[in-house]
Scaffold this active site. Structure first.
Site, PDB file in Angstrom:
ATOM      1  N   GLY A 105      33.118  35.060  39.235  1.00  0.00           N
ATOM      2  CA  GLY A 105      34.415  34.487  38.928  1.00  0.00           C
ATOM      3  C   GLY A 105      35.194  35.370  38.017  1.00  0.00           C
ATOM      4  O   GLY A 105      36.002  34.653  37.140  1.00  0.00           O
ATOM      5  N   ASP A 152      44.194  36.165  40.193  1.00  0.00           N
ATOM      6  CA  ASP A 152      43.138  37.360  39.872  1.00  0.00           C
ATOM      7  C   ASP A 152      43.592  38.688  39.856  1.00  0.00           C
ATOM      8  O   ASP A 152      43.704  39.417  38.730  1.00  0.00           O
ATOM      9  CB  ASP A 152      42.036  37.303  40.549  1.00  0.00           C
ATOM     10  CG  ASP A 152      40.962  36.115  40.402  1.00  0.00           C
ATOM     11  OD1 ASP A 152      41.262  35.176  39.879  1.00  0.00           O
ATOM     12  OD2 ASP A 152      39.927  36.512  40.850  1.00  0.00           O
TER      13      ASP A 152
HETATM   14  O1  PMV Z   1      36.357  31.697  41.145  1.00  0.00           O
HETATM   15  P1  PMV Z   1      37.355  32.615  40.567  1.00  0.00           P
HETATM   16  O2  PMV Z   1      37.605  32.936  39.087  1.00  0.00           O
HETATM   17  O3  PMV Z   1      38.025  33.974  41.296  1.00  0.00           O
HETATM   18  O4  PMV Z   1      38.903  31.785  40.476  1.00  0.00           O
HETATM   19  C1  PMV Z   1      39.305  30.865  41.439  1.00  0.00           C
HETATM   20  C2  PMV Z   1      40.458  30.268  40.970  1.00  0.00           C
HETATM   21  C3  PMV Z   1      41.035  29.172  41.921  1.00  0.00           C
HETATM   22  O5  PMV Z   1      42.022  28.466  41.561  1.00  0.00           O
HETATM   23  C4  PMV Z   1      39.801  28.077  42.214  1.00  0.00           C
HETATM   24  C5  PMV Z   1      41.405  29.924  43.517  1.00  0.00           C
HETATM   25  C6  PMV Z   1      42.488  30.683  43.481  1.00  0.00           C
HETATM   26  O6  PMV Z   1      42.515  31.237  44.079  1.00  0.00           O
HETATM   27  O7  PMV Z   1      43.422  30.502  42.451  1.00  0.00           O
END
Ligand code: PMV
Length: 321
Positions: A105, A152
């Site tokens: 994440g 991201d």
């Molecule tokens: O798991 P990560 O840090 O890539 O975060 C995902 C964040 C979510 O809100 C769950 C999904 C998204 O695409 O924003």
């Protein structure tokens, strides 16, 4: 053509994960202590137009022609050719090195894409603007993860804390004061795509319940943004707690994440919450800087697999590299 190097940092979501998929705002920040570094150099041994990709850390060695048509890197190469208006990228060797854990994440797929897009476009003498880099990286993220919100790739492209609403231009957040975070890993998580799909399924079963949660998270994000811009960041602590509870009621926390959140608070953190897709993966704890090491150690004792310390700083004293 001389070799070109580009790097991209990791990221954490401070507030608003999951709800961001449903149009609510979220806040994310770069983590500059972990990085993906990409080196692009000429590869005269390759047949014309072939690209060799080497990522020793994950034992990935392939050439462009060997990649399946649907592979995210094929998407990346094709979109780069369109953006750069060249029919075929030249032969080159791409080496990927990373201190950014994959699948934790911290944005590793977006960081790889962004470092690659920057290094390749510079290598061919046609560097791209942030906006173009971000656009391509988002398409590659879709190839990797299904229906990502785009947070991201955006925070990693701009390398600044951002206030992000899906399909809207990101707003950069100018921090008033530094904040120190401990990030701790609670172990392997299901894929973000699976966690997002689980929330979608439950939302379809109980739309009103979930929409009320998303809405409350949106309000937390707005308050957090104000605090980050105006200082008094101790006021972030109750917002972290509330956001974590709402994520728990959405079913995306896990016993290991809850244990680390609790241990952070017991060992002196002001606030803590899970970050990212959940189900495992990371928590963030807002800590007094002088106690960061001690809190990180406590989290390791409580079962964290790894911890990272990061300080988000106002731009004027920003020493990110
Ligand atoms: O798991 P990560 O840090 O890539 O975060 C995902 C964040 C979510 O809100 C769950 C999904 C998204 O695409 O924003």
């Amino acid at each position: 053509m001389p070799a070109v190097t580009a790097s991209a940092p990791g990221k954490v979501i401070l507030f608003g994960e999951h709800a961001v998929v449903y149009g609510q705002p979220a806040i994310a920040a770069p983590v500059t202590g972990v990085k993906v570094k990409v080196i692009v150099q000429a590869d005269p041994l390759q047949p014309s137009g072939n690209i060799r990709i080497e990522s020793p850390a994950i034992n990935f060695h392939a050439t462009r022609t060997e990649l399946p048509e649907q592979h995210p890197l094929n998407t990346l190469f094709q979109l780069l050719e369109q953006a750069l208006q060249i029919s075929r990228l030249p032969a080159m060797k791409i080496s990927i090195n990373s201190t950014l854990p994959a699948g934790a994440g911290m944005g590793s797929s977006a960081a790889v894409s962004i470092a690659m897009i920057r290094a390749i476009s510079q290598f061919v003498g046609l560097p791209l603007e942030n906006e173009q880099v971000n656009k391509i990286a988002y398409e590659v993220e879709k190839a990797f993860h299904g229906t990502p919100s785009g947070i991201d790739n955006t925070v990693i492209t701009y390398q600044m804390p951002i206030y992000y609403v899906r399909n809207q231009r990101p707003e950069l957040i100018h921090l008033k004061d530094s904040i120190t975070l401990v990030i701790a890993n609670a172990g392997e998580a299901p894929s973000t795509a699976a966690m997002v799909a689980g929330v979608r399924q439950r939302w379809q079963q109980q739309p009103q319940y979930y929409e009320q949660i998303f809405h409350r998270i949106g309000r937390i994000v707005q308050s957090a943004r104000k605090i980050l811009e105006e200082g008094d960041w101790l006021a972030l602590a109750p917002l972290m707690e509330e956001n974590h509870q709402l994520l728990q009621s959405m079913g995306v926390s896990s016993p290991a994440l809850d244990t680390l959140v609790k241990a952070s608070l017991q060992s002196g953190a002001y606030g803590a919450k899970l970050t990212g897709g959940g189900g495992g993966g990371n928590i963030i704890a807002l800590v007094p800087p002088e106690q960061a090491g001690q809190i990180a150690q406590r989290l390791l004792n409580e079962g964290a697999f790894h911890t990272w310390l990061t300080t988000l700083r106002p731009l004027k004293e920003d020493d990110q590299s």
